[in-house]
Write a protein that holds these residues in place. Structure first.
Motif, PDB file in Angstrom:
ATOM      1  N   UNK A  37       0.849  -1.188   0.000  1.00  0.00           N
ATOM      2  CA  UNK A  37       0.000   0.000   0.000  1.00  0.00           C
ATOM      3  C   UNK A  37       0.882   1.234   0.000  1.00  0.00           C
ATOM      4  N   UNK A  38       0.265   2.403   0.041  1.00  0.00           N
ATOM      5  CA  UNK A  38       1.028   3.658   0.033  1.00  0.00           C
ATOM      6  C   UNK A  38       1.063   4.304   1.409  1.00  0.00           C
ATOM      7  N   UNK A  39       0.712   3.556   2.435  1.00  0.00           N
ATOM      8  CA  UNK A  39       0.681   4.114   3.785  1.00  0.00           C
ATOM      9  C   UNK A  39       2.074   4.573   4.194  1.00  0.00           C
ATOM     10  N   UNK A  40       2.150   5.751   4.812  1.00  0.00           N
ATOM     11  CA  UNK A  40       3.413   6.249   5.330  1.00  0.00           C
ATOM     12  C   UNK A  40       3.649   7.692   4.946  1.00  0.00           C
ATOM     13  N   UNK A  41       4.773   8.200   5.396  1.00  0.00           N
ATOM     14  CA  UNK A  41       5.165   9.568   5.082  1.00  0.00           C
ATOM     15  C   UNK A  41       5.312  10.451   6.295  1.00  0.00           C
ATOM     16  N   UNK A  42       4.993   9.939   7.485  1.00  0.00           N
ATOM     17  CA  UNK A  42       4.967  10.809   8.659  1.00  0.00           C
ATOM     18  C   UNK A  42       6.239  10.782   9.482  1.00  0.00           C
ATOM     19  N   UNK A  84      -4.237  -1.390  -6.676  1.00  0.00           N
ATOM     20  CA  UNK A  84      -5.521  -0.744  -6.378  1.00  0.00           C
ATOM     21  C   UNK A  84      -5.281   0.681  -5.880  1.00  0.00           C
ATOM     22  N   UNK A  85      -4.338   0.836  -4.955  1.00  0.00           N
ATOM     23  CA  UNK A  85      -4.053   2.161  -4.415  1.00  0.00           C
ATOM     24  C   UNK A  85      -3.651   3.127  -5.520  1.00  0.00           C
ATOM     25  N   UNK A  86      -2.681   2.718  -6.326  1.00  0.00           N
ATOM     26  CA  UNK A  86      -2.146   3.640  -7.324  1.00  0.00           C
ATOM     27  C   UNK A  86      -3.172   3.977  -8.401  1.00  0.00           C
ATOM     28  N   UNK A  87      -3.962   3.002  -8.823  1.00  0.00           N
ATOM     29  CA  UNK A  87      -4.972   3.281  -9.845  1.00  0.00           C
ATOM     30  C   UNK A  87      -6.105   4.142  -9.283  1.00  0.00           C
ATOM     31  N   UNK A  88      -6.412   3.977  -8.008  1.00  0.00           N
ATOM     32  CA  UNK A  88      -7.415   4.852  -7.388  1.00  0.00           C
ATOM     33  C   UNK A  88      -6.949   6.299  -7.415  1.00  0.00           C
ATOM     34  N   UNK A  89      -5.675   6.502  -7.092  1.00  0.00           N
ATOM     35  CA  UNK A  89      -5.129   7.856  -7.051  1.00  0.00           C
ATOM     36  C   UNK A  89      -5.023   8.446  -8.450  1.00  0.00           C
ATOM     37  N   UNK A  90      -4.577   7.641  -9.400  1.00  0.00           N
ATOM     38  CA  UNK A  90      -4.267   8.150 -10.739  1.00  0.00           C
ATOM     39  C   UNK A  90      -5.507   8.277 -11.624  1.00  0.00           C
ATOM     40  N   UNK A  91      -6.476   7.385 -11.448  1.00  0.00           N
ATOM     41  CA  UNK A  91      -7.640   7.369 -12.328  1.00  0.00           C
ATOM     42  C   UNK A  91      -8.934   7.806 -11.640  1.00  0.00           C
ATOM     43  N   UNK A  92      -9.232   7.231 -10.491  1.00  0.00           N
ATOM     44  CA  UNK A  92     -10.550   7.459  -9.886  1.00  0.00           C
ATOM     45  C   UNK A  92     -10.643   8.827  -9.230  1.00  0.00           C
ATOM     46  N   UNK A  93      -9.622   9.223  -8.492  1.00  0.00           N
ATOM     47  CA  UNK A  93      -9.697  10.515  -7.810  1.00  0.00           C
ATOM     48  C   UNK A  93      -9.805  11.697  -8.784  1.00  0.00           C
TER      49      UNK A  93
END
Length: 380
Positions: A207-212, A277-286
């Motif tokens: 997943x893309x969780x993280x960054x903090x 799923x994460x990346x396609x949600x960000x790139x296409x769905x959002x």
């Protein structure tokens, strides 16, 4: 701590441009979902069994929405606006609630003794105050001052990490990205999108969780999550031709909730599938959701009031709710209730977070920003 919230209204206050009320409403839908996600997170044992499983993607949605709105609000104002004025505008919009969020975090730290982290019984009060003061500037706290042990940039109010990246994105826009042609911006978006897909599908957690956290790997995560959606939103603002979409607020809210609440994809043996799923949600769905929202109109007084209320509380809710989550998580770790047993406390926490957000908006944020605008932006 996986979320970030756009704090810019859907059109600048002094602008005569149409106001994207539906985008305001979507901010609120996502903010409320974030609070629920974090409450469920206290009961999860891993990323695999978390309810509202993809709630962490709200941060990426907000970065994309932020890029869209920043472009809409400021792209055509640079002949009359200096870099210094832009920085002032953004600081006045964001910083008062950053300060309040850190103060709330310090105040509630007293109630957060837990097996999960050191509490006020072991951490000196002066150190809590120093961490709070650093947090009020939004500068990352060094790991040597991590009083919670979660490796957070802001251990008193975790979501401050995403505001840090929001500031970075704003500076990148103001210092250079605003000057890019659409062709050059498209290349940047394509490259950062490829980097996002690569990271998501090869991530150790799927997943893309993280960054903090303030370390090399987590900084990579934070920049990867910020760069594509923010500049993708900016490009969308510049090139999209808006249509006419009926019932856009309901449709967009449903799509957004479906993406955020969708169950984990692939399971432990196929982590890359969830990353995809994460990346396609960000790139296409959002981008599709933002386009649909910008293409719709709010009709009716009730819908207009809902969108306004959701938009008004979205940023205050995001930046002040997490100290309640720390406290709730501490209570869960100490008493170990089932989800059903914890439901009344969870609902109370949810309501308290919304109530604090509304009070912070009306009693603190709006008056403070009004004074700051009069003091530092009077000429505009």
């Amino acid at each position: 701590m996986q979320t970030q919230l756009l704090a810019e209204p859907a059109a600048p206050a002094l602008s005569t441009k149409p106001h994207y009320a539906i985008l305001d409403g979507l901010r609120g839908v996502a903010a409320l979902t974030v609070v629920a996600f974090h409450l469920f997170e206290a009961h999860a044992t891993s990323h695999l069994d978390q309810r509202i499983n993809h709630g962490y993607l709200a941060v990426d949605f907000f970065f994309l929405l932020s890029g869209f709105v920043i472009g809409y609000a400021y792209d055509d104002r640079w002949e009359q606006m200096t870099l210094r004025e832009f920085v002032k505008i953004r600081l006045i919009r964001l910083q008062p609630l950053v300060v309040l969020g850190m103060v709330v975090g310090a105040a509630l730290y007293y109630f957060q003794d837990s097996p999960l982290w050191p509490g006020i019984s072991t951490v000196p009060g002066w150190l809590v105050l120093v961490v709070m003061l650093i947090g009020c500037t939004l500068l990352p706290v060094p790991l040597s001052m991590d009083i919670r042990g979660w490796h957070e940039m802001h251990p008193l109010n975790g979501p401050g990490w995403s505001l840090f990246y929001e500031y970075v994105a704003n500076l990148l826009y103001a210092l250079g990205a605003r000057k890019l042609s659409n062709e050059a911006l498209s290349v940047l978006v394509a490259l950062t999108g490829a980097a996002l897909i690569h990271f998501a599908v090869t991530s150790a957690t799927g997943d893309v969780i993280g960054g903090w956290s303030l370390d090399r790997e987590q900084l990579r995560v934070g920049f990867t999550r910020m760069l594509f959606p923010f500049f993708g939103g900016l490009l969308l603002c510049r090139v999209a031709r808006l249509g006419r979409v009926q019932n856009a607020f309901g449709l967009c809210s449903l799509l957004l909730l479906l993406v955020l609440a969708f169950p984990r994809v692939g399971g432990p043996d196929h982590l890359w599938q969830n990353g995809l799923y994460d990346s396609l949600s960000i790139i296409l769905v959002f981008p599709l959701i933002v386009w649909l929202g910008a293409s719709g109109q709010v009709t009716g007084k009730v819908a207009a009031r809902v969108c306004k209320f959701f938009g008004d509380i979205s940023y205050p809710l995001y930046i002040t709710h997490y100290p309640f989550i720390y406290t709730y998580t501490s209570w869960v770790s100490t008493h170990k209730p089932s989800w059903q047993q914890a439901l009344p406390v969870a609902l109370l926490t949810f309501v308290a977070a919304v109530a604090l957000a509304y009070a912070a908006l009306k009693l603190y944020d709006e008056p403070v920003r009004r004074w700051l605008r009069g003091r530092f932006l009077a000429a505009r």
